[in-house]
Design an enzyme around this catalytic site. Structure first.
Site, short mmCIF file in Angstrom:
data_model
loop_
_atom_site.label_atom_id
_atom_site.label_comp_id
_atom_site.label_asym_id
_atom_site.label_seq_id
_atom_site.Cartn_x
_atom_site.Cartn_y
_atom_site.Cartn_z
N ASP A 173 0.85 -1.19 0.00
CA ASP A 173 0.00 0.00 0.00
C ASP A 173 0.89 1.25 0.00
O ASP A 173 2.06 1.19 0.37
CB ASP A 173 -0.90 -0.03 1.25
CG ASP A 173 -1.65 1.26 1.45
OD1 ASP A 173 -2.35 1.69 0.51
OD2 ASP A 173 -1.54 1.85 2.55
N MET A 174 0.31 2.38 -0.40
CA MET A 174 1.11 3.61 -0.47
C MET A 174 0.92 4.50 0.76
O MET A 174 1.78 4.56 1.63
CB MET A 174 0.76 4.38 -1.75
CG MET A 174 1.34 3.75 -3.01
SD MET A 174 0.89 4.62 -4.52
CE MET A 174 1.38 6.30 -4.14
#
Length: 275
Positions: free
Chosen positions: A9-10
């Site tokens: 995920d960012m």
């Protein structure tokens, strides 16, 4: 375990609160990739934004964007999967936004449609100041939603409702879930993100794994928010960030450090690099 794929995920995970990728995170990702491990960015962001940060990693990395509605093997310029919402469902979703007086946003791969340049659109406008024109996110103010939905019905992958009133957000999420036509998750307390039924990060990781011929047991997924739950549950090793929501930590097999303390790097060092 011989891991073959890491899905990261960012926001709140790979990126610090300042929206940067630390040198330690970059080093760990590149070393893992040199050992033959594929790296995939897996985000709620639209593709153009995710692609920019994916390029910063310095490795060939596919991108899962819009919470799994769009998967692109960008280094081959190949779309692996896409799931647009469609004109009729966009109208239904907009009606819920209006019912609860919540700011509507609809996303394509490179554009955001909204009635007011506030909340998430303000974030993208600020981010655009640092990007070249070909990497910028287009934010378009809408006067006629019917016109937008007709023109972009095959390109809109995600809707987002945003409001500072958490109770309004809660009620709207319930209303949309009761329609049984959408997936509804949150990445922050003041929003919820909507994709087609069955479209999740977990499903996208499964599709990507099948594309590469990788088993779920050979996958590490790292995240922090509700929209990461499905992929953390699917992975052979689900890793929650130290700053993750409680439900994410409960679902994960391992909890690493926070996004501001190189949590991604430390997980990779432990399970891939073994340092």
């Amino acid at each position: 375990m011989d891991y073959k794929l890491i899905c990261i995920d960012m926001d709140g995970t790979l990126l610090s609160d300042e929206k940067t990728v630390s040198e330690r995170n970059l080093r760990a990702i590149r070393l893992a990739n040199e050992q033959g491990v594929r790296i995939a960015v897996c985000t709620g962001r639209i593709f153009t934004s995710a692609d920019y940060f994916s390029n910063l990693l310095g490795v060939k990395s596919p991108v899962i964007a819009a919470n799994g509605a769009y998967i692109r093997e960008k280094d081959r310029d190949e779309v692996i999967y896409n799931a647009s919402i469609g004109e009729n469902k966009c109208r239904k979703l907009l009606s819920v936004f209006k019912q609860y007086d919540i700011y509507p946003h609809f996303y394509t791969n490179e554009m955001i449609f909204t009635e007011n340049a506030a909340f998430s659109t303000r974030f993208y406008k600020e981010a655009n100041k640092k990007l070249s024109k070909d990497k910028q996110i287009k934010v378009l103010i809408v006067r006629d939603w019917d016109e937008v939905f007709k023109k972009y019905e095959n390109e809109i992958f995600k809707g987002i409702g945003v409001d500072a009133d958490a109770e309004k957000i809660r009620k709207a999420k319930i209303a949309i879930r009761n329609m049984d036509a959408f997936e509804v998750v949150s990445s922050k307390f003041d929003n919820f993100e909507v994709t087609n039924k069955g479209v999740t990060k977990g499903n996208a990781v499964k599709i990507l794994a099948n594309y590469y011929g990788i088993e779920s047991e050979q996958i590490i997924c790292i995240g922090d928010s509700e929209n990461d739950l499905s992929m953390i549950k699917y992975a052979g090793l689900g890793v929650a960030m130290g700053n993750a929501d409680g439900v994410v930590k409960e679902a994960a097999q391992y909890i690493t450090e926070t996004n501001n303390n190189d949590g991604v790097a430390k997980a990779i060092e432990k399970f891939i690099l073994e340092v």
